[in-house]
Structure formats: C-alpha cells, structure tokens
Design an enzyme around this catalytic site. Structure first.
Site: not given
Ligand code: NAD
Ligand code: LMR
Length: 317
Positions: A13, A161, A17, A131, A91, A189
């Site tokens: 991904g 967190d 962002q 993530v 994702g 999470h």
């Molecule tokens: N665990 C945490 O603390 C935490 C914190 C923030 C965000 N997140 C999660 O992280 C993920 C990504 O967030 P983001 O803001 O970067 O999203 P985003 O939409 O900006 O970027 C996600 C990227 O993943 C790509 N993608 C989709 N399917 C894919 C696949 N099969 N293989 C490879 N790439 C793929 C998309 O094309 C996109 O470029 C989300 O699920 C978000 O909820 C988790």
């Molecule tokens: O809250 C979300 O969906 C993104 C991420 O898991 C976060 O905690 O910032």
C-alpha cells in the site's frame, strides 16, 4: 568498520497516505538505524501503479544516502522476494462513522494472498508488522496462511495506541513524552482496547514517580483518558476526513526499531532488567512471551506480548 549489508523492507500500500509518510522515514534510517542501508520494496495495486511510480521518483530525488535500491511493483511475488521486514499497510481505511471491523470484508482477502507470497518468498526470519485494519484480524489471517513464518515474527500495530497514551499523559502533566514510560495497551487495536497506566511512570528531578501519583485524578485516568486513547483514530478521521497517517507511520518505525534494535533505555542502562515495556499485539498468543532473543545485543529488554484471547473468540473488532 565494514558497511552493513542492506536490509530489504517491504511496504504494501506504498502509494497510499501512510505509505507516503513511511517510506521516507525508512529511507532516512528512522526504522532500522542511521547506519543500516535499506532496499525498499513497495507494493500497490494496478489502480495505483502510476502513483507508485511517482513515489519512487521522489525517493530517488530525495537522494537518501542509506537507500540502496527501490523496487516499485504491483507483483506480489516480486515485492515479497527476499524481504527482511514486511510492513503490511495495503488495504482500505474506514471513513467517518464506521468501526474498523467495517473494512474487514475488503481487507481480509488481501492478507490471504499476501501471506502466501511472504511465506514462499520472504527472507527466513522475516519480521512482519500488520498495519491495515482490522489489524489484529488481518495478522491472524496472515498467520493462518503463512504457517511456516514463526508466530513470534508476526505482529500488528498497537504501538500507535501506546504512543497516544504516552502523549496524553505528557500533555496532562506538561512533561516530556520521552520521560513517560511503561504504558500498556490491552486488547485489540479498536475502541474496545484498554489503555493501562497502572504501571506507568514519569522521570522527574526526584526520581521516577507513578503516573497515578502525579496525575492525582483517578476520575480522569479511569474515564476521559481511556476514552480519548480508544477514540483517537475516530477523532482524527473526523478532523482530517482521512485516517491517521504520520503518527501511524512513525509508530510503525518505533515498533520495528525497538523490535530489531532494542529500546534506547536499555542501551544506556543495561542493568535494567525490565527496560521499557513494549506491547506487540499477537492475537494468537495466549501467554506472555519473552522475546529477549530478538533484542540481541541488548538482551535485558523484556518484550511483553499481550494475551489476546478476546480476539480469538471475537475476530471482528
Ligand atoms: N493499526 C494502526 O494503528 C493503523 C493506523 C492508521 C491506519 N491504519 C490502517 O492502515 C490502512 C492503510 O491506511 P491509509 O490511510 O494508508 O490508506 P490509503 O487508502 O491512503 O492507502 C492504502 C493503499 O493500499 C493500497 N492497496 C489496496 N489493496 C491493496 C493490495 N491488495 N495490495 C497492495 N496495496 C493495496 C491502495 O491502493 C492504497 O494505495 C487502512 O486499513 C487503515 O485503516 C491502521
Ligand atoms: O482509526 C482508524 O481507522 C485508523 C487507525 O486505526 C487509527 O487508529 O488511527
């Protein structure tokens, strides 16, 4: 001293962002150290292939001295081949008003396919950090579909967190965040997590003091503090109309850095047996696991892996 061999770090991904915030941090040495060369493997889907090319151009233009190569691809096998660290960000994020479990159907299938590619093509002993949400469930799926990757090498991001809890205490007390330690995040999470500062301390001029003693407000610690940490992701989505990215990227670096290199505290004070407590979520572990072997040469750090029976019984978050 001879230069270190480059480590290969996968970011899935990478055109998204978090990816955009994360890859320069890795290339600068924030994740693996200022003397560790890296080769970045960036994976995204066909839809984002052009954007991914742009990220690669920017990485080259930034002329990072530690960056020894960039693989930018939509081919999962090419992306996973030989990687020592895999940060699974690919994702879909939730939108305002959704829970993290609401993106499960979309995201879980991604982790089945990518688990198999990692299992077959990653370097032995590859460390995996999931993530993408729902992070605990995706880590569990990845583990199921990559049975030969040792369980202890699969983790998901709760460090964000943990850092949020430290940040709230630091703001409340007006102290440096680096002086606050030993906060624990129990559970997923998700908004059901339990941020626990019962063992947390703050370094003061008169020694280390318990957070509870310094805050002197149990009502706040048991109420608003917990709710703020639990709901911080949603608050950021409400404010930005996008989910957290820079803090997620930075926490992913913290997570991997401390896993691979050990914590700074222990470097400076090797006699401290229980250094900084690090909580790495492993939904499938049902007991505390001592991972000191990961932290060589700072073997004194104990990494506590949280018990996550809850996730096993309720995979939705
Ligand atoms: N665990 C945490 O603390 C935490 C914190 C923030 C965000 N997140 C999660 O992280 C993920 C990504 O967030 P983001 O803001 O970067 O999203 P985003 O939409 O900006 O970027 C996600 C990227 O993943 C790509 N993608 C989709 N399917 C894919 C696949 N099969 N293989 C490879 N790439 C793929 C998309 O094309 C996109 O470029 C989300 O699920 C978000 O909820 C988790
Ligand atoms: O809250 C979300 O969906 C993104 C991420 O898991 C976060 O905690 O910032």
């Amino acid at each position: 001293m001879a230069a270190k061999e480059p480590m290969r770090v996968l970011v899935t991904g990478a055109a998204g962002q978090i990816g955009y915030a994360l890859v320069p941090m890795i290339a600068r040495g924030v994740m693996l150290g200022a003397d560790q060369p890296v080769i970045l493997h960036m994976l995204d889907i066909e839809f984002a292939a052009e954007a991914l090319k742009g990220v690669k151009m920017e990485l080259i233009d930034a002329a990072f001295p530690l960056l020894k190569g960039v693989v930018a691809t939509t081919d999962v096998v090419e992306a996973c081949t030989g990687v020592n660290v895999a940060v699974m960000v690919g994702g879909f994020p939730r939108k305002e008003g959704m829970e993290r479990k609401d993106v499960m159907t979309k995201n879980v299938s991604i982790y089945k396919a990518q688990a198999s590619a990692l299992e077959a093509h990653a370097a032995p002993n590859c460390k995996v950090l999931v993530v993408a949400n729902p992070a605990n469930t995706n880590a569990l799926i990845l583990k199921e579909f990559a049975p030969s990757i040792p369980e202890k090498n699969i983790s998901c991001l709760t460090r964000l967190d943990h850092n949020r809890a430290l940040g709230q205490i630091s703001e409340r007390l007006g102290v440096q965040v680096s002086d606050v330690k030993n906060a624990i995040i129990w559970g997923n999470h998700s908004s059901s997590q339990y941020p626990d500062v019962n063992h947390a301390t703050v370094k003061t001029s008169s020694g280390e003091k318990p957070v509870r003693e310094l805050v002197q407000d149990d009502e706040w610690l048991n109420g608003e503090f917990i709710a703020t940490v639990q709901q911080r992701g949603a608050a950021i989505i409400k404010a930005r109309k996008l989910s957290s990215a820079l803090s997620a990227a930075s926490s992913a670096c913290d997570h991997i850095r401390d896993w691979v290199l050990g914590t700074a505290e222990v470097c400076f004070s090797p006699c401290v047996l229980f250094g900084i407590w690090l909580i790495y979520m492993q939904p499938f572990n049902t007991e505390f696991v001592d991972h000191r072997e990961h932290l060589f040469p700072w073997v004194c750090t104990l990494m506590v892996h949280t018990v996550c029976l809850l996730v096993l019984s309720t995979p939705s978050q």
